[in-house]
Write an enzyme that holds these catalytic residues in place. Structure first.
Site, mmCIF file in Angstrom:
data_model
loop_
_atom_site.group_PDB
_atom_site.id
_atom_site.type_symbol
_atom_site.label_atom_id
_atom_site.label_comp_id
_atom_site.label_asym_id
_atom_site.label_seq_id
_atom_site.Cartn_x
_atom_site.Cartn_y
_atom_site.Cartn_z
ATOM 1 N N CYS A 15 -4.199 1.871 -4.602
ATOM 2 C CA CYS A 15 -4.626 2.519 -3.342
ATOM 3 C C CYS A 15 -4.594 1.730 -2.034
ATOM 4 O O CYS A 15 -3.780 0.569 -1.748
ATOM 5 C CB CYS A 15 -5.872 1.385 -4.053
ATOM 6 S SG CYS A 15 -7.506 2.315 -3.266
ATOM 7 N N ASP A 46 -6.885 0.321 -0.784
ATOM 8 C CA ASP A 46 -7.367 -1.282 -0.167
ATOM 9 C C ASP A 46 -6.772 -2.299 0.404
ATOM 10 O O ASP A 46 -5.385 -2.929 -0.254
ATOM 11 C CB ASP A 46 -7.657 -1.607 -1.113
ATOM 12 C CG ASP A 46 -9.055 -2.236 -0.970
ATOM 13 O OD1 ASP A 46 -8.901 -3.199 -0.686
ATOM 14 O OD2 ASP A 46 -10.328 -1.489 -1.736
ATOM 15 N N ARG A 66 -7.482 -4.991 0.517
ATOM 16 C CA ARG A 66 -6.944 -6.891 -0.725
ATOM 17 C C ARG A 66 -5.961 -6.609 -2.027
ATOM 18 O O ARG A 66 -5.748 -7.351 -2.037
ATOM 19 C CB ARG A 66 -8.543 -6.347 -1.861
ATOM 20 C CG ARG A 66 -9.598 -6.708 -0.346
ATOM 21 C CD ARG A 66 -10.891 -6.899 -1.007
ATOM 22 N NE ARG A 66 -11.634 -5.739 -1.182
ATOM 23 C CZ ARG A 66 -11.780 -5.141 -2.547
ATOM 24 N NH1 ARG A 66 -13.498 -5.804 -2.281
ATOM 25 N NH2 ARG A 66 -12.737 -3.627 -2.190
ATOM 26 N N HIS A 82 -7.654 -0.632 -9.481
ATOM 27 C CA HIS A 82 -8.326 -2.125 -9.049
ATOM 28 C C HIS A 82 -9.741 -2.215 -9.377
ATOM 29 O O HIS A 82 -10.561 -1.149 -9.284
ATOM 30 C CB HIS A 82 -7.675 -2.584 -7.612
ATOM 31 C CG HIS A 82 -8.241 -1.930 -6.479
ATOM 32 N ND1 HIS A 82 -9.512 -2.481 -5.365
ATOM 33 C CD2 HIS A 82 -8.260 -0.547 -5.972
ATOM 34 C CE1 HIS A 82 -9.639 -1.692 -4.807
ATOM 35 N NE2 HIS A 82 -8.434 -0.115 -4.867
ATOM 36 N N CYS A 102 -12.963 -0.448 -6.051
ATOM 37 C CA CYS A 102 -12.780 0.295 -4.880
ATOM 38 C C CYS A 102 -13.593 1.342 -4.908
ATOM 39 O O CYS A 102 -14.367 1.436 -5.401
ATOM 40 C CB CYS A 102 -11.560 2.026 -6.370
ATOM 41 S SG CYS A 102 -10.700 2.451 -5.164
#
Lengths: 216, 216, 216, 216
Positions: free
Chosen positions: B47, B49, B51, B108, B111
């Site tokens: 992703c 993302d 993090r 994850h 999301c």
């Protein structure tokens, strides 16, 4: 879905090492990131290439960059036609939901996708011209860059020039998205073009006045 | 393209630090990577993302993973219709040109894309249902997962279940690509499904027999 | 003290980058600073707020500003009662030992401490009124400013006015220190009040004649 | 408050340069920081000394560190007695309101406050022993460190050892704050001790097992 296999042992081992060290030492921050959500300052559009790690180059913390990676760091033009557009979705999410302050397009040397585009556009890769070639159809996004490169460069300089056009074309296409243009015009988003040389470790940025890349 | 700006100074400073240390200490390897090209063992679909750093979790070296990152780590079904398909292009390049041995889909917790899909499918996010919503149209890929999740889970368990469906749906769609199926059947490629918990640092893998995720 | 942990890896990496570039390029100056001691021209009293970097705003060199940072850039009144007074100690050291020529108090917009003071003084934050609240007791220093602000401003203007009072109250309290008053009267020290707007990048200075802040 | 003067012209000039460049290029981020508030990952307790710039050493972005600076980077013990405690207020705000994940105490070489403490404790600075000495009363916080240093070190090694004790004593005192201890025990906060050598550019971290500092 019956084909999935367990992870190779060496990756499990490395994960367990990370869990016992990096995760353990930074648990408080990971927990906050999970609880409060991400708040990245910048989105980066980078290539899938295994040799380009933007988090390493910029010493980035977990939570710092929202990173989209595709072949040749391309952003397609704005086309709200109801189809799946993964890159456009990522840009939309970063700009409208996360409200990132910077959008960085990072190109690089020795890009296989850019080389494929050059081969295809100069007639040397007929398989990439087929409708069924996903790589070919994806690299079509870079064709406007190829036209400019062909006109202005000798053959041996065209790959390097086209790598940099992959950044310029993406920046141009970004501005066709209404929400990107609005954020840029409203000074809540700034765009940045970068190109890195894998072997030399160099980094150049796009300077719009001269339409050229300069060392940072 | 007149909107591009120079890089923020703190990023330039960090880059110069990287150049003088990480790059300088590994110059020989970077030069080989540039000269000989990449030869990654695995492709990872992860992703965007901020993090989730797959290179951190697995201690990955430059040159080790070919990484495609999009919203919610989705792979769409095989559709060779001549349009731009960034994810399909990345998969095609990894499997047919780079001939990676592993293809890992990494989902994850927390999301934002998955949460948006759940909101949309349960009728609570009408803006995501519009044709012009890139995020909505992208998350349509996960609708088959939503149907399974809705049938089998209580409301409070649906997000977690749908995060994991984002991995399963992608693995299923991967097998609709002829070149992926051929490589898997010929034992030159193995698929892997993973899901990581940001706050807990946990990692689970997809086990097809039980159609469930187990801690690695 | 068994709780201390090693530094997160990304900070070590950035430090090593700094060492190899900024430090390495300025080694001669760092060595002189170490050998000969500091000789700052000015002391700055600024807020702990992560968004306010006085060294960035003024392009400050190593060795240029002696900087004390606390919540809401407050200086308490002179109270030589034998207790620990960190701010008073910093002012005493700067004025009597380092003999700085300027003492700058820098306030800023969106100050969490000032907002807390306003909430407390207007009866909306009972937890800050408890004896055990360090933030509450610290913000008591600003109460004289609140009384002036309440009398002269509409509710919606009070936060901004109180941010500026945090500078004025500190300047007033500074003059209660005998060694500050003596240095100011003897023309060996000048005081300056500043207020910066984080979002707009504005900077205003306190003009005693009109008791107002003007753009620099 | 009639003593305040306008800013020296060279500082106005530098500010205007910052506004036209750094601020202008990062306006979007500054605006977000103003609108959404700060969300720093770490608090740093550092010395006022003009030679120590923690943001430079760690390439820190605006918004990254909540920084408290006082003489000799000291944290006093927990004393909720209703008096003004600037350092305790800063720690309370960082841990309970901002919920930082890391709390870093950064000591340094050639610290004037530490030297003063050594002189005072060894009977060579009677003026620092007076009730009215703010620096003396502030440095009393470090007396427990002096006792340990005196017992274990030759005279010529005592300053260096006491500089490091200023970090250890602060870490010990931090753990006397109930909200710090609770956050550390609950794994939502980690403490870190650092010491930097100004002339050499070195950085060492405190290792609790051996109660010593090691190069990072």
């Amino acid at each position: 879905m019956n084909a999935a296999k367990p992870l190779p042992a060496y990756l499990i081992q490395r994960y367990q090492g990370w869990k016992a060290t990096t995760y353990s030492d930074n648990r408080a921050w990971y927990k906050r990131l999970a609880t409060e959500g991400q708040r990245p300052r910048a989105m980066v559009v980078s290539c899938c290439d295994s040799r380009v790690h933007v988090t390493s180059i910029f010493g980035a913390d977990q939570g710092e960059f929202f990173i989209h990676r595709n072949v040749a760091n391309l952003v397609p033009p704005y086309e709200p036609d109801g189809d799946h557009h993964g890159t456009s979705a990522a840009v939309e999410y970063a700009v409208t939901a996360l409200k990132v302050a910077h959008l960085i397009v990072l190109g690089h040397s020795q890009c296989g996708g850019v080389q494929g585009c050059l081969d295809m556009c100069s007639g040397n890769a007929p398989h990439l011209e087929e409708t069924s070639s996903f790589v070919g159809r994806w690299m079509d996004i870079l064709r406007p860059g190829y036209e400019r490169v062909k006109a202005a460069n000798k053959a041996e300089d065209q790959v390097r020039a086209l790598e940099k056009e992959s950044v310029i074309v993406s920046l141009e296409n970004l501005m066709t998205f209404p929400f990107v243009k609005e954020a840029v015009d409203g000074n809540t988003l700034s765009l940045h073009g970068l190109w890195t040389d894998i072997g030399e470790g160099g980094l150049e940025y796009f300077e719009p006045k001269t339409r050229s890349f300069k060392p940072v």
